[in-house]
Write a protein that holds these residues in place. Structure first.
Motif, mmCIF file in Angstrom:
data_model
loop_
_atom_site.group_PDB
_atom_site.id
_atom_site.type_symbol
_atom_site.label_atom_id
_atom_site.label_comp_id
_atom_site.label_asym_id
_atom_site.label_seq_id
_atom_site.Cartn_x
_atom_site.Cartn_y
_atom_site.Cartn_z
ATOM 1 N N ASP A 112 -9.549 -13.514 7.522
ATOM 2 C CA ASP A 112 -9.271 -12.095 7.767
ATOM 3 C C ASP A 112 -9.191 -11.790 9.256
ATOM 4 N N ILE A 113 -10.132 -12.336 10.031
ATOM 5 C CA ILE A 113 -10.119 -12.013 11.465
ATOM 6 C C ILE A 113 -8.917 -12.672 12.141
ATOM 7 N N TYR A 114 -8.539 -13.868 11.676
ATOM 8 C CA TYR A 114 -7.353 -14.510 12.253
ATOM 9 C C TYR A 114 -6.102 -13.691 11.945
ATOM 10 N N ARG A 115 -5.977 -13.268 10.684
ATOM 11 C CA ARG A 115 -4.807 -12.469 10.290
ATOM 12 C C ARG A 115 -4.793 -11.141 11.052
ATOM 13 N N HIS A 116 -5.966 -10.540 11.229
ATOM 14 C CA HIS A 116 -6.053 -9.249 11.918
ATOM 15 C C HIS A 116 -5.664 -9.404 13.393
ATOM 16 N N VAL A 117 -6.190 -10.458 14.032
ATOM 17 C CA VAL A 117 -5.884 -10.683 15.444
ATOM 18 C C VAL A 117 -4.392 -10.929 15.640
ATOM 19 N N ARG A 136 -16.220 -15.139 18.208
ATOM 20 C CA ARG A 136 -16.415 -14.307 17.020
ATOM 21 C C ARG A 136 -15.877 -14.989 15.759
ATOM 22 N N ALA A 137 -14.790 -15.729 15.902
ATOM 23 C CA ALA A 137 -14.167 -16.362 14.740
ATOM 24 C C ALA A 137 -14.806 -17.694 14.375
ATOM 25 N N THR A 138 -15.672 -18.217 15.238
ATOM 26 C CA THR A 138 -16.297 -19.514 14.960
ATOM 27 C C THR A 138 -17.814 -19.380 14.902
ATOM 28 N N TYR A 327 -18.154 -9.115 14.984
ATOM 29 C CA TYR A 327 -17.027 -9.398 14.083
ATOM 30 C C TYR A 327 -16.241 -8.119 13.782
ATOM 31 N N PHE A 328 -16.972 -7.062 13.441
ATOM 32 C CA PHE A 328 -16.281 -5.831 13.058
ATOM 33 C C PHE A 328 -15.770 -5.046 14.263
ATOM 34 N N GLU A 329 -16.234 -5.370 15.473
ATOM 35 C CA GLU A 329 -15.609 -4.781 16.653
ATOM 36 C C GLU A 329 -14.123 -5.144 16.694
ATOM 37 N N VAL A 330 -13.815 -6.377 16.305
ATOM 38 C CA VAL A 330 -12.416 -6.804 16.256
ATOM 39 C C VAL A 330 -11.727 -6.245 15.016
ATOM 40 N N PRO A 334 -7.708 -0.684 15.304
ATOM 41 C CA PRO A 334 -6.641 -0.202 14.401
ATOM 42 C C PRO A 334 -5.369 -1.005 14.560
ATOM 43 N N LEU A 335 -4.783 -1.325 13.425
ATOM 44 C CA LEU A 335 -3.491 -2.003 13.428
ATOM 45 C C LEU A 335 -2.381 -0.981 13.627
ATOM 46 N N PRO A 336 -1.357 -1.351 14.353
ATOM 47 C CA PRO A 336 -0.211 -0.428 14.456
ATOM 48 C C PRO A 336 0.462 -0.306 13.099
ATOM 49 N N ALA A 337 0.955 0.887 12.797
ATOM 50 C CA ALA A 337 1.641 1.104 11.518
ATOM 51 C C ALA A 337 2.940 0.310 11.514
ATOM 52 N N ASP A 338 3.121 -0.507 10.480
ATOM 53 C CA ASP A 338 4.321 -1.334 10.405
ATOM 54 C C ASP A 338 5.535 -0.561 9.915
#
Length: 610
Positions: A112-117, A136-138, A327-330, A334-338
């Motif tokens: 999830d964090i990889y996909r989010h980043v 954070r991811a490891t 973890y949740f800081e990342v 917010p993701l940009p709206a696609d």
């Protein structure tokens, strides 16, 4: 490559509840909750076996031993053996229950964090050091898995044991029980104070680990620069400074943990000793039996580990809560709206594109585009201000400007790596803000000045530009970028692994593969950022000749610094101070613009006057 991005030594921890932070893990834990709850139940039963020992011992002392019953003593010993074996088997079963599901939880969180980043905008990556994201991811996720596997379960187990054990103590002898339970309130106060101070040190430590990871990563990726300039001592000094900060923080954590462990170990022992003395006196005066005292002390001793481990478990809880916060800081970024914000907005954008006017023209158009970085201080002048530019269908436009004029920023707006602050950009009349990013990037291919390759084969790197492209398109892209000869000479040809960052190749080879990646999918729009800067003049001439074939069938915007690249274009736009200063052919601008002539030929204004 510096150590400038580190957590300040006195950085305060944000006010937060450990429980509230850890509860954010529930969506990930929920799918495996049955096995985790079952494992906790098994652990409670297994730990409860240790409280059976004292009761059996008390029965043996007051029964078979007092009566001289050898058979009863052997039966009691056999019962203790069975209880111990059951305890060991249950703890082993608990570990088997949690191992696989918690590995799955860690894998899901990491995915999830990889996909989010990957989906976060470029502006986010401009702010965040890569080492902080990596830690954070490891490391943080490994810490959370270990917390869910051991400390969380044993917090429940130990709390249950303490409550049940205290009940047994009071049941066996109320006076002795009250003596042993007396330090509970002081211990609770100490734990609350410890939690507040330890959370600060824990957060600081994990942030500093992220800073240290950044320095290590930069040193590895920049090893040629470090060696080339003999900067290994300065880099080692920067690493040592961060290591010392981390060491100081870890020592503070150790001191805090040592202090609470001393209290948790020492205070109960003092009252336990007092209970033993009082118990012996009560046996002497006949108030209780020797078996009752033995059972009482055995129960009290069985509670030592649950009580003494609380400090260690609380420390792990704080570290897990800190890891969860990080973890949740990342994840909270917010993701940009696609897609368009609403069907109505999308319809309005389509209507505007279809309506008569400047925006209805085909090709690529910038309409009063202004851009300011989102984190720029208020009042900062925009990087781009009122850009109006039209690249006609099938036309190639060169973008020329001095250093810092905003050329790279402008071309980054086309594939929506950054979002315009105001105005709009259209592709064949469609506002890119009304399209999803995936749709925009299917139409627009890019090649950046700094070519980035991945640890994959040549073929895989090139086909990142169009995964569906076949062998014919792949061969054509290599031919256009004049990469076919050197690729064929590689040990495994197109299947050769290029290594991390493509460092096994020369700068010109990497740039040609990046250009091949841009053209392999035959994109309708092409954006190139000085794509030939690393090529020698002979290779550049061959690439330009082949590139004309591609540019004839696409609408292209090309950042250019050299006249040879400018000559690929039909027209040229001069960008100066974030504005379009002039548009025309190369010859027209040479004759009409002093600034353009200076940028392309190096002539000074004095020379122009003469």
């Amino acid at each position: 490559m510096s150590a400038s991005a580190h957590a300040p030594e006195d950085a305060p921890a944000r006010k937060r509840s450990v429980v509230r932070s850890l509860l954010r893990l529930w969506p990930y834990v929920r799918p495996v909750r049955v096995r985790l709850f079952t494992a906790a139940g098994v652990a409670i039963v297994a730990a409860g076996m240790s409280l059976v020992f004292p009761l059996v011992l008390g029965w043996i002392v007051d029964g078979p031993i007092a009566d001289g019953d050898t058979g009863g003593v052997l039966a009691g010993g056999l019962l203790l053996l069975v209880v111990g074996l059951a305890e060991a088997l249950l703890f082993g079963f608990r570990r088997w229950l949690v191992a696989r599901p918690l590995a799955g939880v860690e894998a899901a969180m990491r995915a999830d964090i990889y996909r989010h980043v990957q989906r976060l905008p470029v502006a986010f990556h401009d702010r965040w050091p890569s080492g902080q994201l990596l830690s954070r991811a490891t490391g943080d996720l490994t810490q959370l898995r270990m917390f869910l596997a051991f400390p969380l379960t044993f917090l429940v187990v130990n709390a249950t044991m303490i409550v049940v054990g205290c009940g047994l103590l009071l049941h066996q002898d109320r006076v002795l029980g009250l003596v042993v339970i007396a330090p509970v309130i002081p211990l609770i106060v100490v734990c609350l104070v410890f939690e507040r101070h330890y959370s600060v040190a824990s957060r600081r430590s994990q942030d500093q680990i992220g800073d240290l990871t950044t320095v290590v990563e930069e040193s590895v990726l920049g090893i040629r620069i470090i060696k080339g300039f003999g900067r290994h001592r300065s880099q080692a000094r920067a690493f040592r400074e961060l290591s010392q900060r981390l060491r100081s923080t870890e020592l503070r954590k150790s001191r805090l943990l040592g202090a609470i462990m001393a209290v948790i170990y020492g205070l109960p022992e003092f009252f336990l000793g007092g209970a033993l003395v009082l118990g012996v006196l009560r046996v002497a005066d006949g108030s209780i039996t020797a078996g009752t005292l033995v059972a009482f002390m055995a129960v009290a001793l069985a509670l030592r580990w649950p009580v003494e481990s609380m400090g260690f478990l609380l420390a792990l809880c704080n570290e897990a809560a800190t890891a969860t916060d990080r973890y949740f800081e990342v994840m909270d970024e917010p993701l940009p709206a696609d897609d368009p914000p609403s069907p109505a907005a999308g319809a309005a954008a389509r209507a505007a594109a279809a309506s008569p006017g400047p925006g209805a023209a085909g090709g690529m158009r910038f309409e009063n585009v202004t851009f300011r970085f989102p984190d720029a201080p208020p009042g900062t002048p925009p990087v781009l201000d009122g850009i109006d530019l039209h690249i006609r269908p099938g036309e190639t436009m060169a973008l020329v400007g001095g250093t810092g004029s905003g050329k790279t920023t402008l071309i980054n707006l086309v594939p929506r790596l950054h979002e315009v602050t105001s105005g709009r950009i259209t592709l064949d009349g469609e506002d890119i803000a009304a399209l999803s990013r995936a749709q925009v990037r299917q139409r627009v291919a890019v090649a950046f000045e700094e070519p980035t390759l991945f640890s994959a084969t040549v073929r895989e790197n090139v086909l990142m530009g169009a995964e569906e492209a076949g062998s014919r398109e792949f061969a054509r892209a290599l031919r256009v970028s004049q990469a076919d000869d050197f690729v064929a000479a590689l040990p495994a040809g197109p299947e050769t692994q290029v290594g991390e960052q493509g460092m096994s190749l020369s700068g010109g080879q990497r740039q040609r593969l990046a250009l091949a990646r841009a053209v392999v999918g035959r994109p309708p729009f092409l954006v190139l950022d000085d794509p030939l800067s690393a090529l020698d003049v002979h290779t550049e001439a061959r690439v330009e000749a082949a590139l004309r074939e591609v540019l004839a069938d696409t609408t292209a915007l090309v950042v250019a610094h050299r006249p040879s690249t400018v000559l690929l274009a039909d027209r040229v736009a001069l960008l100066s101070g974030g504005r379009i200063a002039a548009v025309g052919t190369h010859n027209e601008l040479l004759n009409s613009s002093d600034e353009y002539r200076y940028l392309l030929t190096g002539e000074t204004r004095g020379a122009l006057v003469r």
